[in-house]
Design a protein around this motif. Structure first.
Motif, PDB file in Angstrom:
ATOM      1  N   PRO A 267       0.654  -1.191  -0.026  1.00  0.00           N
ATOM      2  CA  PRO A 267      -0.017  -0.062   0.107  1.00  0.00           C
ATOM      3  C   PRO A 267       1.133   1.220  -0.023  1.00  0.00           C
ATOM      4  CG  PRO A 267       0.069  -0.711   2.086  1.00  0.00           C
ATOM      5  CD  PRO A 267       0.878  -1.719   1.358  1.00  0.00           C
ATOM      6  N   THR A 268       0.196   2.195  -0.546  1.00  0.00           N
ATOM      7  CA  THR A 268       1.125   3.545  -0.820  1.00  0.00           C
ATOM      8  C   THR A 268       0.354   4.736  -0.152  1.00  0.00           C
ATOM      9  OG1 THR A 268       0.296   4.033  -3.029  1.00  0.00           O
ATOM     10  CG2 THR A 268       2.519   2.704  -2.799  1.00  0.00           C
ATOM     11  N   SER A 269      -0.929   4.944  -0.139  1.00  0.00           N
ATOM     12  CA  SER A 269      -1.506   5.905   0.193  1.00  0.00           C
ATOM     13  C   SER A 269      -3.043   5.700   0.505  1.00  0.00           C
ATOM     14  CB  SER A 269      -1.432   7.058  -0.902  1.00  0.00           C
ATOM     15  OG  SER A 269      -2.071   8.220  -0.429  1.00  0.00           O
ATOM     16  N   LEU A 270      -3.705   6.531   1.388  1.00  0.00           N
ATOM     17  CA  LEU A 270      -4.999   6.363   1.560  1.00  0.00           C
ATOM     18  C   LEU A 270      -5.758   7.868   1.842  1.00  0.00           C
ATOM     19  CD1 LEU A 270      -5.732   5.447   5.338  1.00  0.00           C
ATOM     20  CD2 LEU A 270      -3.715   6.569   4.750  1.00  0.00           C
ATOM     21  N   ALA A 271      -6.926   7.659   1.408  1.00  0.00           N
ATOM     22  CA  ALA A 271      -7.919   8.921   1.454  1.00  0.00           C
ATOM     23  C   ALA A 271      -9.267   8.524   2.217  1.00  0.00           C
ATOM     24  CB  ALA A 271      -8.099   9.587   0.384  1.00  0.00           C
ATOM     25  N   PHE A 272      -9.813   9.570   2.967  1.00  0.00           N
ATOM     26  CA  PHE A 272     -10.925   9.207   3.763  1.00  0.00           C
ATOM     27  C   PHE A 272     -12.323  10.050   3.161  1.00  0.00           C
ATOM     28  CE2 PHE A 272      -7.887   8.179   6.978  1.00  0.00           C
ATOM     29  CZ  PHE A 272      -8.210   6.939   7.462  1.00  0.00           C
ATOM     30  N   ASN A 273     -13.384   9.412   3.336  1.00  0.00           N
ATOM     31  CA  ASN A 273     -14.543  10.333   2.920  1.00  0.00           C
ATOM     32  C   ASN A 273     -14.854  10.744   4.348  1.00  0.00           C
ATOM     33  OD1 ASN A 273     -16.065   8.206   3.835  1.00  0.00           O
ATOM     34  ND2 ASN A 273     -16.919   7.580   2.001  1.00  0.00           N
ATOM     35  N   SER A 274     -16.001  11.468   4.462  1.00  0.00           N
ATOM     36  CA  SER A 274     -16.660  11.841   5.696  1.00  0.00           C
ATOM     37  C   SER A 274     -17.192  11.185   6.799  1.00  0.00           C
ATOM     38  CB  SER A 274     -17.797  13.030   5.669  1.00  0.00           C
ATOM     39  OG  SER A 274     -18.972  12.553   5.057  1.00  0.00           O
ATOM     40  N   ARG A 275     -17.525   9.779   6.347  1.00  0.00           N
ATOM     41  CA  ARG A 275     -18.065   8.735   7.234  1.00  0.00           C
ATOM     42  C   ARG A 275     -16.952   7.953   7.679  1.00  0.00           C
ATOM     43  NH1 ARG A 275     -21.794   4.045   4.670  1.00  0.00           N
ATOM     44  NH2 ARG A 275     -20.261   3.365   3.138  1.00  0.00           N
ATOM     45  N   GLY A 276     -15.964   7.968   7.131  1.00  0.00           N
ATOM     46  CA  GLY A 276     -14.748   7.185   7.515  1.00  0.00           C
ATOM     47  C   GLY A 276     -14.297   6.124   6.609  1.00  0.00           C
ATOM     48  N   ASP A 277     -14.949   5.930   5.413  1.00  0.00           N
ATOM     49  CA  ASP A 277     -14.598   4.829   4.627  1.00  0.00           C
ATOM     50  C   ASP A 277     -12.986   5.277   3.984  1.00  0.00           C
ATOM     51  OD1 ASP A 277     -17.205   3.868   4.753  1.00  0.00           O
ATOM     52  OD2 ASP A 277     -17.799   5.082   3.011  1.00  0.00           O
ATOM     53  N   ALA A 278     -12.157   4.155   3.842  1.00  0.00           N
ATOM     54  CA  ALA A 278     -10.761   4.470   3.561  1.00  0.00           C
ATOM     55  C   ALA A 278     -10.791   3.908   2.147  1.00  0.00           C
ATOM     56  CB  ALA A 278      -9.969   3.822   4.282  1.00  0.00           C
ATOM     57  N   PHE A 279     -10.136   4.956   1.183  1.00  0.00           N
ATOM     58  CA  PHE A 279      -9.813   4.492  -0.161  1.00  0.00           C
ATOM     59  C   PHE A 279      -8.291   4.122  -0.149  1.00  0.00           C
ATOM     60  CE2 PHE A 279     -13.724   6.202  -0.140  1.00  0.00           C
ATOM     61  CZ  PHE A 279     -14.475   5.850  -1.095  1.00  0.00           C
ATOM     62  N   ILE A 280      -7.578   2.915  -0.439  1.00  0.00           N
ATOM     63  CA  ILE A 280      -6.228   2.721  -0.187  1.00  0.00           C
ATOM     64  C   ILE A 280      -5.466   2.205  -1.596  1.00  0.00           C
ATOM     65  CG2 ILE A 280      -4.500   1.249   1.101  1.00  0.00           C
ATOM     66  CD1 ILE A 280      -6.456   1.016   3.390  1.00  0.00           C
ATOM     67  N   SER A 281      -4.559   3.019  -2.037  1.00  0.00           N
ATOM     68  CA  SER A 281      -3.798   2.377  -3.305  1.00  0.00           C
ATOM     69  C   SER A 281      -2.981   1.307  -2.667  1.00  0.00           C
ATOM     70  CB  SER A 281      -3.218   3.551  -3.689  1.00  0.00           C
ATOM     71  OG  SER A 281      -2.296   4.057  -2.942  1.00  0.00           O
TER      72      SER A 281
END
Length: 386
Positions: A348-362
């Motif tokens: 994994p290299t990075s992650l981003a969140f939406n407002s409800r706490g779902d994580a999007f992970i590369s």
């Protein structure tokens, strides 16, 4: 980035169980859930993905390293005295976009990708600021060539780039800043002039860039392109696992995020001798005005990113502490409390969140072309520590 960072002498590469219906975003009423065995793939076919970003329209952006190109612009000395290795250039790094729920991703823009002795180096990270999207891209320079010439930096390499409607526009050339100021003072003869803009965050109308090759944090004015050094990360003194005298290891900055307190938090990936020592990575707090540093979290491994979640906690990405499939996301709290909330990730290299706490992970930051993905893990901020 990590293939380049790790290889160079001077580093700069199933649904979640539902939470209770009373979960309130932004409050403390989050019911812990058990991490799922698998997330949901929302983007695939990436070539060494390095960064992800969610915009205000809930669209997911990803950026990858690319596959180099067919234009030979120089060469690297071969390993162990072997034949020189060509350096190739092409516009094969990509920024892609898709609805966060998934679907067919579209290529927003292509960027320069450099094929190097250590792998491909292209797109790094993405951030939004005042309705514009900015990316960090590339690493420079090439070494002097056998005939004594020094190849000129291609536009968009070792740079901050704005994604305009008419195409990418270079905002700041960070290699020229590095060559002119050399903030960490490492002599050019020792490979000290090197720039690999990687992590990027926006704060008070400015961009803050972690230069993984220059070992510093820079501030970039997105309007004028003016660059200023905020702070330099001194080498880490790391005690080997077997004991003995500490070894000096470069503090390679990878991710940068804005904390709940308005300070910047930077993940450090030890380079050189300290890279293989378990627990040698850190997250440091940086005052954006003075550049003063303090260690926020230590005892970590191979950090490639740090982000603030909607719960206010910091989350760090551990790349591959023990090899493929050992990557993780770690929740960081005050007093050096660390909680692994998700493990078993493949580079994994990075992650981003939406407002409800779902994580999007590369994931798949290292791997065969096309094997990279972005995976969504629902309610990651509510996961219990493993």
């Amino acid at each position: 980035m990590l293939r380049s960072v790790q290889g160079s002498g001077r580093p700069a590469l199933l649904c979640a169980p539902l939470v209770c219906a009373s979960l309130l975003v932004g409050c403390n009423r989050v019911t812990p859930v058990t991490p799922p065995a698998h997330g949901t793939v929302v983007m695939s076919g990436l070539n060494g993905p390095q960064g992800v970003y969610l915009d205000e329209q809930d669209r997911l952006w990803a950026i990858d390293s690319g596959t180099g190109g067919t234009t030979v612009i120089g060469s690297f000395p071969g390993r162990g005295g072997g034949a020189p290795v060509p350096a190739t250039l092409g516009t094969t790094a990509r920024v892609l976009r898709v609805a966060s729920s998934g679907g067919e991703a579209s290529v927003v823009v292509s960027l320069p990708s450099l094929g190097t002795l250590y792998g491909m180096v292209g797109g790094a990270r993405i951030v939004g600021l005042n309705g514009q999207v900015y990316v960090t891209n590339g690493q420079w320079p090439l070494p002097p060539q056998p005939d004594g010439t020094v190849p000129a930096r291609p536009t968009g390499v070792a740079a901050v780039v704005r994604l305009d409607t008419g195409g990418p526009a270079e905002v700041a050339d960070l290699y020229t800043w590095e060559a002119g100021t050399n903030p960490d003072g490492v002599p050019a003869a020792e490979g000290g002039i090197d720039s690999h803009p990687y992590g990027v965050a926006a704060l008070d109308g400015q961009l803050y860039v972690a230069d993984a090759a220059a070992n510093d944090l820079l501030r970039v004015d997105p309007v004028t392109g003016a660059v200023k050094t905020v702070t330099v990360f001194a080498p880490l003194q790391i005690t080997p696992a077997g004991g003995g005298a500490p070894v000096s290891s470069q503090a390679v900055p990878t991710g940068v995020t804005v904390g709940s307190d308005g300070a910047l938090y930077v993940s450090l990936y030890p380079g050189g001798a300290g890279e293989e020592v378990a627990g040698s990575a850190q997250v440091v707090r940086v005052d954006p005005s003075s550049g003063a540093q303090s260690v926020y979290a230590s005892g970590l491994n191979s950090l490639t990113d740090v982000r603030r979640g909607p719960d206010g906690n910091l989350y760090a990405v551990s790349f591959a502490p023990t090899g493929p499939g050992s990557g993780a996301v770690i929740r960081l709290k005050a007093d050096n409390v660390k909680e692994t909330v998700l493990g078993g990730l493949n580079f994994p290299t990075s992650l981003a969140f939406n407002s409800r706490g779902d994580a999007f992970i590369s994931v798949g930051g290292v791997g065969a072309p096309g094997s990279g993905k972005v995976v969504r893990y629902d309610f990651l901020t509510g996961y219990q520590a493993q």
